[in-house]
Enzyme design. Structure first.
Site, short mmCIF file in Angstrom:
data_model
loop_
_atom_site.label_atom_id
_atom_site.label_comp_id
_atom_site.label_asym_id
_atom_site.label_seq_id
_atom_site.Cartn_x
_atom_site.Cartn_y
_atom_site.Cartn_z
N ASP A 113 0.86 -1.18 0.00
CA ASP A 113 0.00 0.00 0.00
C ASP A 113 0.89 1.23 0.00
O ASP A 113 2.07 1.15 0.34
CB ASP A 113 -0.83 0.05 1.29
N ASP A 131 -4.70 -2.86 4.93
CA ASP A 131 -5.19 -2.34 6.21
C ASP A 131 -6.71 -2.35 6.30
O ASP A 131 -7.28 -2.36 7.37
CB ASP A 131 -4.65 -0.93 6.48
N ASP A 186 -9.35 -5.59 2.03
CA ASP A 186 -8.06 -6.17 1.66
C ASP A 186 -7.96 -7.64 2.07
O ASP A 186 -7.02 -8.33 1.68
CB ASP A 186 -6.90 -5.40 2.35
#
Length: 1011
Positions: free
Chosen positions: A452, A752, A756
């Site tokens: 990310d 997070d 996901d």
């Protein structure tokens, strides 16, 4: 060997292994000396069956409860509930069992009888707005009546349990029996104490092996216990005494008011108080995949379930082992973690070597017995047996059993666990919490990291630094209030209304009386901006009534709210990804505060502003609103078009220090770093270049474009993708799946958010963020990065490689000892009719190579050089050619030296007299042990010449080597009567050391042989 291992022990994966694969290797695993110890760190499949059965029961219970509550239950009048006296005395009007039956049974009738949620709150002496008071005495009474929010855990096993388990070793038991018989026969023939020496020597050796093994295992179990505690640390937002605060879920009590948002795990059974669009995933508890809508009509929330969408406050009613989740957790924890692929592979290695060792042991025993029989036949006393003959036969049997002790490398699979436990403890200090053992070793093979952007590559400390409101671009500086005076009043009012109402954050006053902003970093930055414009959060929130909220999720990339205005009428506000919200707008507020249509000029201006902000690595958000003149129902979805653009804000999120260097380390280690983000492509590219992720030959692509590609195009494209912007969770999942299956990469993925979870689950290693991550993401992950820092991910990769290589070092060392010990005793038995290494001596060798060897080699800390090698990847052989070269080279050298001593040792050292055999055998034993000591040092590096590099930093290694050498001196010089040794002269000691040391230049020469 590799093909045999792959066929029989290769089915177990690093995660999501099938039950068939877990069962298969257990059936093939043979020659196990101590099943209790060997299989201690493997999954307990029977307990998993119990947990699955409990889930099915829960599912049926809940289904029946819902059906009953929907049936004509309301016609049954009255309720015969009586408050128990002890509950009344404590100041409550309802007991724990009654509360449990209401929520667990979804009992609407009972809930109505007690006055609904507000009635239950009253009977629990709490407030739905202020929560519990701060009186510690009333909290103590509450705990006594309703219990605490903790689950029953398996008891910490004492040291003596591990001693008992170590004694379960079949070969040690047989040796114990041999020692007992030896004692009786010896004392009967030679008297006390002379006749007891052999038997007592074996007994003492057995106890030494058992206690050293038990100590190592016990310390290991304590490390795992500490890590388990860390895994279970979960915090929630709670209102107590009128203040919102973060609190451990284990401190929750019935009557507490808990705030839940997307991705949270429901920490206890409770009732919905207020909230919007709450969808609950109950699959972890019931196995039911369909999410449940929770409202004031269906207010039941069950512990262990997950918030899939929406946000709410709940009143805690039932805690700990009174909940179904508590009972399920107690069973699940006994099921244990899946065994790791390396553990299974080493069980395979132990099985192969065990079978070879067993064969050699039987043959050795047969040869020794044949020699005795031949001698008796020659002496003409074949049918006449003396006590000496019986003792000799017993000694042969003890030697054969001890060959099995040495040959079966029981410590191999446990060395993995020892190394993993050590690495996990150290990684904890480096801000990485490993949830699954296998992740540690798999991370060492990682070839790709999909990371990310926000919070991982950047600091996640966000501030609004640029705005374009009412078509005017402006830089925002701290304490600059000029913007509010430059904006038209109507536009400022709309902006503040949007910021303070369309938010998942909150502005509260903490216990110290200071203002505190709660929420995600993005929300915090916007609220901070709103306050700097002179806005009042509470006044704005009280002025309008919220009709509907659609929380932000990474699929829609927007969030919305519908407000009922004080002057009447309804207004919808939305905010989210700039280009998505801008596309939903057909009007804009101009610099005079008037609403005008978006023409080509204004559209181009706004788009270029967004691109300019993004090009400066700013995260852009667009805010918009619309008047709902035709009315709105809470059941309707919030409109997705027809909005009026208020403005765009640019939020700065600086790149974390050290990220660029970490990306460079990954590149030199053969690990490809890819950025997968939901942000604008220009923002993503700017940050990726700053981090060193995006190179000249790399590709940056947007999620919608990626989705439209054909399989052939993806095959060409995926290896070059370095940045994926505006990606949905499904895009991330697709990318990970292709990388793993089509390209055979070992993929680590960070995540997070709740959405996901599929990608984290699909990846070889799922990495969840400890600060920004939701509980759902953490539960799907294998490793939790506690500081959300990309550099920590690189540390995890380094430790993973360290674990893998440490186990290889230990296997190389142990197999060398195995091969030499087998060959020496077998060849000697065949050619001379006696074995030079006695049972006691072999037990000591076994301890050097097993427990002490594992401690020394499996706990080597990682070095920076590890990240200069190519990753092992998915198809690398565990016992590779380099290891076989080192094993066979050293084994051949040691065997030749010992065979030389056996053949001409008496002549070389001029040995004469009655105890010549004892001196020669002591010399052989001492030489053999010192060969292992120097070989242990050689094993620190399998390919590098310098084996002393960093040796003084590894205190465990130094301690083990020192302890081994000291113990060897004591055994040879002072424990001769028990260990069948005799003191050696200085020349003989120098010879033993020199022969051991010569293994080091030999190792250098071997490492120069290409394989």
């Amino acid at each position: 060997m590799e093909s045999y291992l792959h066929e029989n022990f290769g089915g177990v994966k690093s995660k999501n292994s099938t039950e068939e694969a877990l069962q298969k290797w257990r059936k093939v695993c043979g020659v196990v000396k101590n099943p209790k110890r060997r299989f201690r760190f493997t999954a307990n499949i029977s307990k998993r069956y119990e947990a699955a059965a409990m889930r099915r029961t829960n599912q049926e219970k809940l289904r029946v409860a819902v059906l009953v509550s929907k049936a004509a239950f309301q016609f049954i009048q009255g309720n015969d509930y009586v408050v128990p006296d002890e509950v009344k005395a404590a100041g409550f009007q309802i007991c724990a069992d009654e509360l449990g039956s209401i929520v667990e049974g979804h009992d609407v009738k009972k809930l109505k009888f007690h006055g609904g949620v507000s009635g239950i709150a009253e009977k629990l002496s709490t407030s739905t707005t202020k929560g519990l008071g701060s009186d510690s005495e009333s909290r103590h009474r509450r705990q006594e009546i309703f219990g605490i929010n903790k689950f029953t855990e398996s008891e910490v096993r004492s040291f003596w349990v591990f001693v008992f388990e170590a004694l379960q070793d079949m070969t040690l038991m047989i040796l114990g029996v041999c020692a007992f018989v030896s004692l009786i026969v010896g004392i009967a023939t030679e008297g006390w104490p002379k006749g007891a020496h052999d038997g007592l020597g074996i007994v003492a050796s057995i106890f030494l092996v058992v206690f050293v093994t038990a100590t190592s295992d016990y310390r290991q179990s304590l490390q795992f216990k500490d890590l388990d505690k860390e895994k279970k640390k979960i915090s929630v937002q709670v209102t107590r005494n009128g203040y919102r605060q973060k609190m451990s879920i284990y401190s929750l009590l019935p009557g507490d008011i808990v705030h839940l948002a997307i991705g949270d795990q429901v920490p206890a059974d409770g009732l919905f108080v207020s909230g919007f669009s709450v969808l609950i995933d109950e699959s972890s508890l019931t196995g039911e995949s369909e999410p449940v809508m929770v409202t004031s009509q269906n207010p039941f929330l069950l512990s262990g379930t997950k918030v899939q969408d929406g946000s709410c406050t709940m009143l805690v009613t039932t805690v700990g082992m009174r909940t179904q989740w508590g009972k399920l957790m107690a069973t699940l924890s006994e099921g244990g973690d899946d065994e790791t692929p390396l553990q299974v592979k080493l069980n395979g290695v132990a099985t192969i070597i065990g079978k070879i060792g067993l064969f050699f042991a039987v043959v050795t025993f047969a040869v020794l017995v044949k020699g005795l029989m031949s001698r008796k036949l020659q002496e003409g006393r074949f049918w006449w047996w003396s006590a000496d003959d019986a003792m000799e036969m017993l000694e042969f049997f003890a030697i054969a059993v001890t060959i099995v002790v040495v040959a079966v490398p029981e410590g191999l699979p446990l060395a993995v666990t020892l190394s993993l436990a050590f690495a996990m403890k150290k990684m904890m200090n480096d801000k990485a919490l490993v949830r699954h053992l296998a992740a540690c070793e798999t991370m060492g093979s990682a070839t790709t990291i999909c990371s990310d952007k926000t919070g991982t590559l950047t600091t996640n400390r966000m501030t609004v630094v640029k705005t374009c409101i009412c078509m005017n671009s402006k830089e925002v500086t701290t304490n600059d209030s000029s913007l509010s005076s430059e904006l038209p009043d109507s536009a400022l009012k709309l902006l503040l209304q949007s910021i303070f109402n369309n938010t998942g954050g909150e502005v509260v006053v903490n216990k110290k009386g200071k203002r505190e902003i709660l929420g995600t970093p993005t929300e915090t930055a916007l609220l901070e901006f709103g306050l700097s414009l002179g806005g009042d959060f509470q006044a704005e929130r009280q002025a309008c009534k919220v009709v509907k909220v659609e929380p932000f999720n990474s699929e829609k990339k927007r969030m919305g709210v519908v407000l009922e205005l004080p002057e009447g009428g309804l207004r919808a506000h939305c905010k989210g990804a700039s280009e998505i919200i801008l596309a939903a707008c057909d009007k804009v507020i101009n610099s005079n505060g008037d609403v005008v249509s978006i023409d080509e000029e204004s559209s181009n201006f706004l788009k270029s502003t967004i691109n300019q902000f993004a090009g400066e690595a700013l995260r852009t958000l667009c805010l918009a609103y619309m008047e709902l003149e035709s009315g709105f129902s809470a059941e309707d979805p919030i409109p997705v078009s027809g909005y009026i653009c208020i403005g765009v804000v640019g939020i700065k999120d600086p790149v974390r220090p050290g990220v660029k260097e970490s990306v460079e380390v990954c590149r030199s280690a053969g690990i490809m770093v890819r950025m997968v983000t939901g942000d604008n492509i220009n923002t993503a590219k700017a940050i990726a270049r700053e981090c060193g992720i995006l190179t000249d030959d790399g590709i940056a692509i947007e999620g919608p474009d990626f989705r439209e590609k054909t399989q052939e195009e993806l095959f060409e494209l995926i290896p070059k993708i370095q940045v994926m912007a505006r990606s949905s969770p499904l895009d991330k999942h697709t990318l990970v799946k292709h990388l793993r299956t089509t390209f055979g990469e070992v993929v680590a993925v960070t995540g997070d958010g709740t959405n996901d979870a599929p990608a984290l689950h699909e990846a070889d290693i799922g990495l969840a963020m400890g600060i920004a991550g939701t509980e759902v993401a953490k539960e799907s992950a294998d490793v939790i990065i506690l500081d959300d820092n990309f550099s920590t991910i690189v540390t995890v990769a380094k430790w993973g490689r360290s674990v893998y290589i440490n186990i290889q070092k230990f296997v190389q060392f142990q197999l060398t000892v195995n091969v030499v010990a087998l060959l020496v005793n077998f060849s000697s038995a065949c050619l001379t009719g006696s074995a030079p290494l006695t049972a006691v001596q072999l037990l000591w060798v076994n301890m050097i190579m097993d427990t002490l060897g594992a401690l020394a080699l499996a706990t080597e800390p990682p070095t920076d050089d590890l990240m200069k090698r190519a990753p092992v990847g998915r198809k690398g052989d565990f016992i590779n050619n380099v290891m076989w070269r080192n094993i066979l080279g050293q084994a051949l050298y040691q065997f030749v030296v010992i065979w030389f001593l056996q053949s001409v040792g008496k002549w070389v050292f001029f040995l004469r007299g009655p105890n010549v055999e004892v001196v020669l055998n002591t010399l052989i034993f001492n030489t053999f042990v010192f060969c292992q000591v120097f070989n242990e040092i050689n094993s620190r590096e399998m390919e590098e010449i310098d084996v002393f590099k960093g040796i003084w930093d590894n205190h465990v290694f130094i301690a083990v080597i020192s302890c081994t050498v000291f113990s060897q001196i004591v055994i040879v010089e002072y424990l001769g009567t028990f260990a069948n040794t005799t003191p050696l002269s200085l020349v003989q000691w120098i010879f033993c050391l020199a022969v051991g040391y010569m293994g080091m230049p030999l190792a250098i020469r071997l490492k120069q042989i290409p394989v």
